[in-house]
Scaffold this motif. Structure first.
Motif, mmCIF file in Angstrom:
data_model
loop_
_atom_site.group_PDB
_atom_site.id
_atom_site.type_symbol
_atom_site.label_atom_id
_atom_site.label_comp_id
_atom_site.label_asym_id
_atom_site.label_seq_id
_atom_site.Cartn_x
_atom_site.Cartn_y
_atom_site.Cartn_z
ATOM 1 N N ALA A 17 0.831 -1.211 0.000
ATOM 2 C CA ALA A 17 0.000 0.000 0.000
ATOM 3 C C ALA A 17 0.862 1.255 0.000
ATOM 4 O O ALA A 17 1.990 1.264 0.485
ATOM 5 C CB ALA A 17 -0.931 0.002 1.203
ATOM 6 N N GLY A 18 0.291 2.322 -0.541
ATOM 7 C CA GLY A 18 0.969 3.611 -0.535
ATOM 8 C C GLY A 18 0.036 4.688 -1.041
ATOM 9 O O GLY A 18 -1.024 4.401 -1.607
ATOM 10 N N ALA A 19 0.416 5.951 -0.841
ATOM 11 C CA ALA A 19 -0.453 7.060 -1.237
ATOM 12 C C ALA A 19 0.354 8.330 -1.383
ATOM 13 O O ALA A 19 1.501 8.416 -0.929
ATOM 14 C CB ALA A 19 -1.569 7.258 -0.205
ATOM 15 N N ASP A 20 -0.270 9.329 -2.014
ATOM 16 C CA ASP A 20 0.305 10.679 -1.977
ATOM 17 C C ASP A 20 -0.405 11.465 -0.869
ATOM 18 O O ASP A 20 -1.219 10.920 -0.121
ATOM 19 C CB ASP A 20 0.217 11.352 -3.351
ATOM 20 N N ASP A 21 -0.103 12.744 -0.778
ATOM 21 C CA ASP A 21 -0.667 13.545 0.313
ATOM 22 C C ASP A 21 -2.187 13.612 0.272
ATOM 23 O O ASP A 21 -2.840 13.745 1.311
ATOM 24 C CB ASP A 21 -0.093 14.965 0.276
ATOM 25 N N PHE A 22 -2.771 13.548 -0.937
ATOM 26 C CA PHE A 22 -4.228 13.657 -1.065
ATOM 27 C C PHE A 22 -4.934 12.336 -0.785
ATOM 28 O O PHE A 22 -6.146 12.305 -0.618
ATOM 29 C CB PHE A 22 -4.596 14.147 -2.462
ATOM 30 N N THR A 80 -7.440 11.635 -7.000
ATOM 31 C CA THR A 80 -8.496 11.078 -7.857
ATOM 32 C C THR A 80 -8.421 9.566 -7.980
ATOM 33 O O THR A 80 -9.389 8.924 -8.375
ATOM 34 C CB THR A 80 -8.395 11.666 -9.273
ATOM 35 N N GLY A 81 -7.264 9.002 -7.691
ATOM 36 C CA GLY A 81 -7.064 7.571 -7.907
ATOM 37 C C GLY A 81 -6.640 7.257 -9.334
ATOM 38 O O GLY A 81 -6.376 6.103 -9.653
ATOM 39 N N VAL A 82 -6.562 8.268 -10.171
ATOM 40 C CA VAL A 82 -6.239 8.057 -11.588
ATOM 41 C C VAL A 82 -4.728 8.060 -11.816
ATOM 42 O O VAL A 82 -4.175 7.169 -12.454
ATOM 43 C CB VAL A 82 -6.915 9.125 -12.469
ATOM 44 N N ALA A 118 -6.837 1.181 -7.037
ATOM 45 C CA ALA A 118 -6.559 2.608 -6.885
ATOM 46 C C ALA A 118 -7.827 3.299 -6.411
ATOM 47 O O ALA A 118 -8.902 3.107 -6.986
ATOM 48 C CB ALA A 118 -6.079 3.208 -8.208
ATOM 49 N N VAL A 119 -7.702 4.097 -5.344
ATOM 50 C CA VAL A 119 -8.879 4.765 -4.771
ATOM 51 C C VAL A 119 -8.634 6.264 -4.673
ATOM 52 O O VAL A 119 -7.496 6.730 -4.663
ATOM 53 C CB VAL A 119 -9.228 4.191 -3.377
ATOM 54 N N SER A 120 -9.743 6.997 -4.606
ATOM 55 C CA SER A 120 -9.700 8.453 -4.567
ATOM 56 C C SER A 120 -9.840 8.961 -3.139
ATOM 57 O O SER A 120 -10.828 8.666 -2.451
ATOM 58 C CB SER A 120 -10.834 9.029 -5.425
ATOM 59 N N GLY A 121 -8.863 9.762 -2.715
ATOM 60 C CA GLY A 121 -8.930 10.340 -1.387
ATOM 61 C C GLY A 121 -9.808 11.570 -1.315
ATOM 62 O O GLY A 121 -10.170 12.019 -0.223
ATOM 63 N N MET A 122 -10.195 12.126 -2.464
ATOM 64 C CA MET A 122 -10.963 13.366 -2.483
ATOM 65 C C MET A 122 -12.450 13.140 -2.740
ATOM 66 O O MET A 122 -13.259 13.991 -2.369
ATOM 67 C CB MET A 122 -10.398 14.306 -3.557
#
Length: 312
Positions: A17-22, A80-82, A118-122
């Motif tokens: 797992a991992g993510a950016d700030d959003f 956006t997950g995109v 991939a999922v959207s944090g916003m």
């Protein structure tokens, strides 16, 4: 909280797992969900969306090449997950899908064997994201899904799905032949028929087709072993060899040029030059003015001079 279905996969699952700030908040919530389900998680933390997408794609791709008893999948989040899905998908064997609803996760797993979620944090609420993740974990490849009306797939679709993973794995693989950009000159030459070329009477073994007039351009062919005796023109000319091998002796400048595929040569007006073709050769030539050619020696003299040059 929904539980993982043990029949949904044939082997234990590990999630990277991992993510950016959003996307870090939603990623953290989903990592907690995975750990509560006793699923092994490697949390890469937070980084730029393109670097975290790349790293997860690389890890899942490498794991897919092994015969491990553990199935490695990815979970990645950004605004956006995109973006994260785009970068994860740059690696062979990775099928990342951006899913905003559980139904999309169901379709992605069932139809595309999605192995990176991939999922959207916003735009995705935490409770919806939890359902998406549960669906991603619990849906086997080729299972009924909304795209099939939640019914078993018809035989023709089932047959397609049976071979789809193998076919998808070939796309972008190392064995995919590289395609060079087409050469315009070569394309023009290939479009011409043999009957379109007319012999160059004063140069045995040569034939030519005029492409355009003023400035004039042509494609010229010579058979292997052909010789152009020393000659000159009232015009300078540019040429590019598209295939073959030839040697040009500029007798005026006392220079020799060995030319092969892709080589260019300019011969100024009035320069006396002699040519020998060592292979079937084709070249593009361009000049200003009307075609003319003035012989400065005969063929016998040219062959004798070339033989003497080659022996040196």
């Amino acid at each position: 909280m929904a539980q993982i279905d043990p029949t949904a996969t044939n082997s234990p699952i590990k999630i990277i797992a991992g993510a950016d700030d959003f996307g870090c908040s939603i990623k953290d919530a989903l990592v907690a969900q995975l750990r509560s389900l006793k699923i092994e998680v490697e949390d890469l933390g937070t980084s730029k969306y393109y670097s975290v997408g790349e790293e997860i794609g690389r890890r899942v791709s490498e794991a897919a090449k092994t015969n491990s008893t553990i199935e490695t999948r990815g979970l990645v989040a950004c605004g956006t997950g995109v973006g994260v899905a785009i970068f994860a998908n740059k690696f062979p064997g990775v099928y990342a899908a951006t899913c905003l609803t559980p139904a999309e996760a169901l379709n992605a797993r069932s139809i595309n064997n999605c192995n990176v979620l991939a999922v959207s944090g916003m735009s995705t609420a935490p409770e919806v994201a939890a359902e998406i993740l549960t669906t991603f974990l619990n849906t086997p490849f080729k299972s009924p899904c909304p795209a099939s009306g939640s019914n078993p797939w018809p035989d023709e679709i089932q047959s397609f799905l049976d071979g789809s993973v193998e076919e998808m794995a070939k796309i972008g693989g190392e064995n995919t032949p590289a395609v060079d950009p087409p050469c315009f000159i070569c394309s023009v030459a290939k479009c011409r028929q043999e009957k379109d070329f007319t012999p160059v009477d004063v140069m045995p073994g040569g034939s030519m087709i005029i492409l355009r007039e003023t400035p004039t351009s042509a494609i010229v062919r010579f058979k292997a072993g052909s010789v152009e005796p020393a000659h000159h023109h009232t015009f300078g000319h540019d040429l590019v060899v598209t295939k073959g091998k030839k040697c040009v002796w500029n007798l005026t400048k006392k220079e020799k040029y060995d030319l092969v595929d892709g080589d260019y040569l300019f011969t100024p007006a009035g320069d006396v030059h002699r040519v020998k073709y060592f292979e079937d050769t084709e070249f593009f030539i361009k000049w200003d003015g009307h075609w003319d050619l003035f012989l400065d020696e005969d063929l016998a003299a040219a062959n004798a001079a070339i033989d003497a040059q080659i022996k040196i």
